[in-house]
Design a protein around this motif. Structure first.
Motif, PDB file in Angstrom:
ATOM      1  N   HIS A  96       0.811  -1.221   0.000  1.00 11.11           N
ATOM      2  CA  HIS A  96       0.000   0.000   0.000  1.00 11.11           C
ATOM      3  C   HIS A  96       0.846   1.275   0.000  1.00 11.11           C
ATOM      4  N   LYS A  97       2.177   1.129   0.127  1.00 14.28           N
ATOM      5  CA  LYS A  97       2.991   2.338   0.294  1.00 14.28           C
ATOM      6  C   LYS A  97       4.214   2.344  -0.612  1.00 14.28           C
ATOM      7  N   ILE A  98       4.758   3.552  -0.759  1.00 13.98           N
ATOM      8  CA  ILE A  98       5.971   3.770  -1.534  1.00 13.98           C
ATOM      9  C   ILE A  98       6.869   4.721  -0.757  1.00 13.98           C
ATOM     10  N   GLU A  99       8.149   4.709  -1.113  1.00 20.81           N
ATOM     11  CA  GLU A  99       9.100   5.662  -0.533  1.00 20.81           C
ATOM     12  C   GLU A  99       9.513   6.644  -1.616  1.00 20.81           C
ATOM     13  N   PHE A 100       9.508   7.921  -1.266  1.00 18.57           N
ATOM     14  CA  PHE A 100       9.824   9.004  -2.192  1.00 18.57           C
ATOM     15  C   PHE A 100      11.191   9.595  -1.856  1.00 18.57           C
ATOM     16  N   GLY A 101      11.965   9.890  -2.916  1.00 15.64           N
ATOM     17  CA  GLY A 101      13.225  10.606  -2.772  1.00 15.64           C
ATOM     18  C   GLY A 101      13.372  11.586  -3.918  1.00 15.64           C
ATOM     19  N   VAL A 102      14.058  12.705  -3.680  1.00 13.62           N
ATOM     20  CA  VAL A 102      14.180  13.751  -4.689  1.00 13.62           C
ATOM     21  C   VAL A 102      15.533  14.447  -4.556  1.00 13.62           C
ATOM     22  N   ALA A 121       4.323  13.033  -8.206  1.00  9.44           N
ATOM     23  CA  ALA A 121       4.388  11.727  -7.544  1.00  9.44           C
ATOM     24  C   ALA A 121       3.132  11.487  -6.706  1.00  9.44           C
ATOM     25  N   ILE A 122       2.681  12.512  -5.997  1.00  7.10           N
ATOM     26  CA  ILE A 122       1.468  12.386  -5.183  1.00  7.10           C
ATOM     27  C   ILE A 122       0.260  12.096  -6.078  1.00  7.10           C
ATOM     28  N   PHE A 123       0.131  12.846  -7.169  1.00  5.90           N
ATOM     29  CA  PHE A 123      -0.989  12.618  -8.091  1.00  5.90           C
ATOM     30  C   PHE A 123      -0.955  11.194  -8.636  1.00  5.90           C
ATOM     31  N   TRP A 124       0.228  10.750  -9.056  1.00  3.94           N
ATOM     32  CA  TRP A 124       0.379   9.385  -9.569  1.00  3.94           C
ATOM     33  C   TRP A 124      -0.001   8.363  -8.503  1.00  3.94           C
ATOM     34  N   ALA A 125       0.512   8.547  -7.283  1.00  2.72           N
ATOM     35  CA  ALA A 125       0.231   7.592  -6.207  1.00  2.72           C
ATOM     36  C   ALA A 125      -1.268   7.542  -5.911  1.00  2.72           C
ATOM     37  N   ASP A 126      -1.882   8.719  -5.766  1.00  3.95           N
ATOM     38  CA  ASP A 126      -3.313   8.768  -5.461  1.00  3.95           C
ATOM     39  C   ASP A 126      -4.150   8.142  -6.581  1.00  3.95           C
ATOM     40  N   LYS A 131      -1.697   4.136  -0.994  1.00  3.61           N
ATOM     41  CA  LYS A 131      -2.291   4.812   0.158  1.00  3.61           C
ATOM     42  C   LYS A 131      -1.307   5.650   0.961  1.00  3.61           C
ATOM     43  N   LYS A 132      -0.014   5.303   0.906  1.00  2.00           N
ATOM     44  CA  LYS A 132       0.944   5.999   1.768  1.00  2.00           C
ATOM     45  C   LYS A 132       2.234   6.288   1.014  1.00  2.00           C
ATOM     46  N   ILE A 133       2.744   7.503   1.224  1.00  2.00           N
ATOM     47  CA  ILE A 133       4.059   7.897   0.711  1.00  2.00           C
ATOM     48  C   ILE A 133       4.907   8.245   1.920  1.00  2.00           C
ATOM     49  N   ILE A 175      11.405  11.246   9.807  1.00  2.00           N
ATOM     50  CA  ILE A 175      10.612  10.352   8.968  1.00  2.00           C
ATOM     51  C   ILE A 175       9.228  10.992   8.824  1.00  2.00           C
ATOM     52  N   MET A 176       8.806  11.184   7.565  1.00  2.00           N
ATOM     53  CA  MET A 176       7.501  11.797   7.323  1.00  2.00           C
ATOM     54  C   MET A 176       6.665  10.888   6.428  1.00  2.00           C
ATOM     55  N   GLY A 177       5.362  10.987   6.570  1.00  2.00           N
ATOM     56  CA  GLY A 177       4.461  10.186   5.763  1.00  2.00           C
ATOM     57  C   GLY A 177       3.200  10.949   5.419  1.00  2.00           C
ATOM     58  N   ARG A 178       2.611  10.571   4.314  1.00  2.00           N
ATOM     59  CA  ARG A 178       1.332  11.125   3.865  1.00  2.00           C
ATOM     60  C   ARG A 178       0.423   9.944   3.563  1.00  2.00           C
ATOM     61  N   PHE A 179      -0.725   9.909   4.217  1.00  2.00           N
ATOM     62  CA  PHE A 179      -1.661   8.809   4.019  1.00  2.00           C
ATOM     63  C   PHE A 179      -2.901   9.323   3.302  1.00  2.00           C
ATOM     64  N   ASN A 180      -3.283   8.649   2.219  1.00  2.00           N
ATOM     65  CA  ASN A 180      -4.452   8.985   1.440  1.00  2.00           C
ATOM     66  C   ASN A 180      -5.531   7.953   1.715  1.00  2.00           C
TER      67      ASN A 180
END
Length: 181
Positions: A96-102, A121-126, A131-133, A175-180
């Motif tokens: 349900h989740k991915i890790e993002f780096g930039v 990346a958020i638009f693609w994931a959503d 569910k989680k980045i 550590i940060m996360g965004r849950f959709n």
């Protein structure tokens, strides 16, 4: 996975964000070395954990074929100036989740490139049921932390004394996360 190319015009600079393609491998290998030497915000020092051209080519191929991976590049006048990756996990419990780096060349900070890479990346994931980045950020990178919060990320934890720099001091990783939902 591949996204549709997006065009941006910010502070007098026109740039494109698109999916990485195999012919980008050489430029990405060189760019990563350069970016690693520009700031301590990233995990590596210049020259560490090198990824050669075949390594980047394989990474791009894998990310293009995997529906839970995304490799984006930011291009100004046919020159790659930044990139981001989202990487998923093959284990069902983490599917349900991915890790993002930039990372973005320092000369191109302030043009919204990092922000727009993350927004894509958020638009693609959503749009793809992710569910989680998650992401990691150096505690002193205030600009990034502010941006991440603005885009819906929350602090989930702190890795204390996680990094040591050339000044001999230890720094925390947030550590940060965004849950959709």
């Amino acid at each position: 996975m591949i996204i549709k190319k997006q065009e941006f015009y910010v502070n007098g600079i026109h740039y494109t964000i698109r999916s990485a393609v195999e012919k980008d491998a050489k430029d990405l290998s060189e760019l990563r070395i350069h970016i690693d030497g520009e700031t301590e915000n990233l995990d590596r020092e210049k020259g560490e954990a090198l990824i050669d051209i075949p390594g980047f080519a394989q990474m791009i191929k894998t990310d293009t074929e995997n529906r839970r991976n995304l490799f984006l590049v930011a291009v100004v006048h046919d020159r790659i100036v930044g990139f981001s990756r989202c990487e998923g996990n093959d284990l069902n419990r983490f599917s349900h989740k991915i890790e993002f780096g930039v990372c973005v060349l320092k000369d191109f900070w302030g043009y919204g490139i990092g922000k727009n890479l993350l927004k894509e990346a958020i638009f693609w994931a959503d749009s793809n049921g992710i569910k989680k980045i998650t992401l990691n950020v150096l505690e002193t990178n205030d600009r990034a932390i502010k941006l991440y919060r603005k885009l819906g990320f929350e602090i989930e934890g702190i890795l204390k004394k996680d990094r040591i720099f050339s000044d001999g001091k230890y720094y925390n990783t947030i550590i940060m996360g965004r849950f959709n939902e």
